[in-house]
Design a protein around this motif. Structure first.
Motif, PDB file in Angstrom:
ATOM      1  N   SER A  61     -57.543  53.458 -52.358  1.00 53.01           N
ATOM      2  CA  SER A  61     -56.538  53.955 -51.420  1.00 53.01           C
ATOM      3  C   SER A  61     -56.934  53.717 -49.961  1.00 53.01           C
ATOM      4  O   SER A  61     -56.857  54.599 -49.115  1.00 53.01           O
ATOM      5  N   ILE A  62     -57.351  52.484 -49.686  1.00 49.26           N
ATOM      6  CA  ILE A  62     -57.733  52.065 -48.338  1.00 49.26           C
ATOM      7  C   ILE A  62     -57.009  50.760 -48.013  1.00 49.26           C
ATOM      8  O   ILE A  62     -56.237  50.246 -48.823  1.00 49.26           O
ATOM      9  N   ALA A  63     -57.263  50.217 -46.821  1.00 47.13           N
ATOM     10  CA  ALA A  63     -56.734  48.904 -46.475  1.00 47.13           C
ATOM     11  C   ALA A  63     -57.260  47.864 -47.467  1.00 47.13           C
ATOM     12  O   ALA A  63     -58.290  48.088 -48.118  1.00 47.13           O
ATOM     13  N   ALA A 313     -54.820  43.189 -39.746  1.00 41.28           N
ATOM     14  CA  ALA A 313     -55.575  42.652 -38.611  1.00 41.28           C
ATOM     15  C   ALA A 313     -55.165  43.346 -37.321  1.00 41.28           C
ATOM     16  O   ALA A 313     -55.975  43.542 -36.406  1.00 41.28           O
ATOM     17  N   GLU A 314     -53.907  43.759 -37.262  1.00 40.37           N
ATOM     18  CA  GLU A 314     -53.417  44.474 -36.079  1.00 40.37           C
ATOM     19  C   GLU A 314     -53.706  45.971 -36.166  1.00 40.37           C
ATOM     20  O   GLU A 314     -54.030  46.616 -35.161  1.00 40.37           O
ATOM     21  N   ASP A 318     -61.701  48.069 -36.390  1.00 39.20           N
ATOM     22  CA  ASP A 318     -62.982  47.352 -36.439  1.00 39.20           C
ATOM     23  C   ASP A 318     -62.764  45.870 -36.111  1.00 39.20           C
ATOM     24  O   ASP A 318     -62.044  45.170 -36.837  1.00 39.20           O
ATOM     25  N   PRO A 319     -63.384  45.344 -35.038  1.00 39.83           N
ATOM     26  CA  PRO A 319     -63.143  43.951 -34.646  1.00 39.83           C
ATOM     27  C   PRO A 319     -63.603  42.938 -35.692  1.00 39.83           C
ATOM     28  O   PRO A 319     -62.991  41.873 -35.829  1.00 39.83           O
ATOM     29  N   VAL A 324     -61.785  39.081 -40.258  1.00 36.38           N
ATOM     30  CA  VAL A 324     -61.737  38.747 -41.681  1.00 36.38           C
ATOM     31  C   VAL A 324     -60.286  38.625 -42.137  1.00 36.38           C
ATOM     32  O   VAL A 324     -59.910  37.677 -42.838  1.00 36.38           O
ATOM     33  N   TYR A 325     -59.456  39.580 -41.723  1.00 31.99           N
ATOM     34  CA  TYR A 325     -58.045  39.532 -42.116  1.00 31.99           C
ATOM     35  C   TYR A 325     -57.317  38.349 -41.472  1.00 31.99           C
ATOM     36  O   TYR A 325     -56.507  37.683 -42.119  1.00 31.99           O
TER      37      TYR A 325
END
Length: 331
Positions: A61-63, A313-314, A318-319, A324-325
């Motif tokens: 249940s995360i990105a 990514a947007e 975390d940069p 990665v995305y």
């Protein structure tokens, strides 16, 4: 499955029925997710110490934790639970070869690419240490779970209503395995209308369960009055009526609890879920499924995956994960 032919599974996220796959002769390598992490194929190979035959992502249940999964050169499996929370799951699932969906009524959301034979209803599973314990009964009705005005306002409001009608209601948090046996009746609430893990956990622990009537296959698995007792969701008066019937009849409570537990033991343990997945894998042409996905990789990314990768990514702060995305969206 002999050692020379042992299939290796890189198992990412929650463990759920992982040990059942080990019992069936697979070798699982667990890659836990700590906080928010994102793994590429290279990352998985490095963490596994080998090239796995399969990758399983068991919902955290995360990105999206797997970047570029549509291009992974092995069988990929998504055990998808929180579709009632994350609307992007059906799109993300199109990058996998097999999708196991916990909420039955959401299956039709996953159909764009996956054939029916590899898109399965996969109800919750109970852990091996969810077992009946004999303890002295302390409470007429027990609810175990978070009750917070900000995080669970509907739950709190409903429990407040019930508490006014049921003096013997006990609300707490903690280790449910040691709490359920102290209750004459265990209460479940499903404010999102999902067939949640608590139903299976309570029955596995030998409890007499009072749960809202919900969809998502509840009646396909359980019979009201036989394995559990249902009340109209959100209806405190109906809940109290059903509770009073149970409290007035100890023999009935114990019979329902026993029958519910017997059903769990016969069909809903870790090994049963593992056998279901093994049957799917055995019944398909794995090499063909993977090669077909890889050949369609550009289309899958364009139609399903790219928008997800760009969104996260947007959205993510975390940069490093942003990059990665973004890279996954470009490839």
């Amino acid at each position: 499955m002999n050692k020379e032919n042992t299939k290796i599974i890189a198992w990412i996220g929650n463990t759920f029925f992982r040990t059942g796959m080990d019992q069936l002769g697979y070798k699982t390598i667990h890659i836990p997710i700590r906080g928010q992490q994102v793994f590429t194929w290279k990352d998985i190979v490095e963490k596994s110490g080998c090239i796995p035959d399969m990758v399983v992502y068991a919902d955290r249940s995360i990105a999206p934790p797997l970047a570029g999964v549509e291009s992974f050169p092995c069988l990929t499996i998504f055990y998808c639970i929180d579709t009632h929370i994350h609307s992007w799951y059906p799109l993300y699932a199109q990058g996998f070869d097999i999708c196991l969906v916990s909420l039955k009524d959401h299956l039709n959301r996953f159909t764009p690419r996956l054939p029916d034979s590899r898109l399965l209803w996969f109800p919750p599973v109970v852990m091996n240490n969810d077992v009946p314990l004999t303890m002295e009964k302390e409470w007429d009705l027990l609810f175990v779970g978070k009750v917070d005005p900000d995080l669970t306002p509907e739950r709190m409001k409903f429990l407040d209503e019930v508490a006014k009608l049921v003096p013997g209601l006990h609300i707490t948090q903690g280790e449910y395995r040691k709490l359920f046996p102290k209750a004459r009746v265990v209460l479940n609430i499903a404010e999102r209308g999902d067939l949640n893990f608590r139903v299976f956990e309570a029955l596995a622990c030998g409890s007499c369960l009072l749960t809202p009537y919900i969809e998502h296959g509840l009646n396909d698995i359980f019979t009201d009055g036989v394995h559990l007792t249902t009340y109209e969701a959100g209806n405190a008066a109906d809940l109290v009526n059903k509770l009073e019937q149970l409290l007035a009849n100890k023999e009935l409570r114990e019979k329902i609890a026993r029958q519910g537990n017997e059903l769990i033991e016969s069909s809903h343990r870790i090994i049963h879920r593992a056998e279901t997945l093994q049957a799917v894998i055995s019944g398909m042409d794995v090499n063909k499924a993977v090669s077909t996905r890889l050949a369609a990789n550009p289309i899958i990314r364009k139609n399903f995956m790219k928008s997800i990768y760009l969104h996260w990514a947007e959205a993510i702060s975390d940069p490093l994960l942003k990059q990665v995305y973004l890279q996954a969206a470009k490839n």
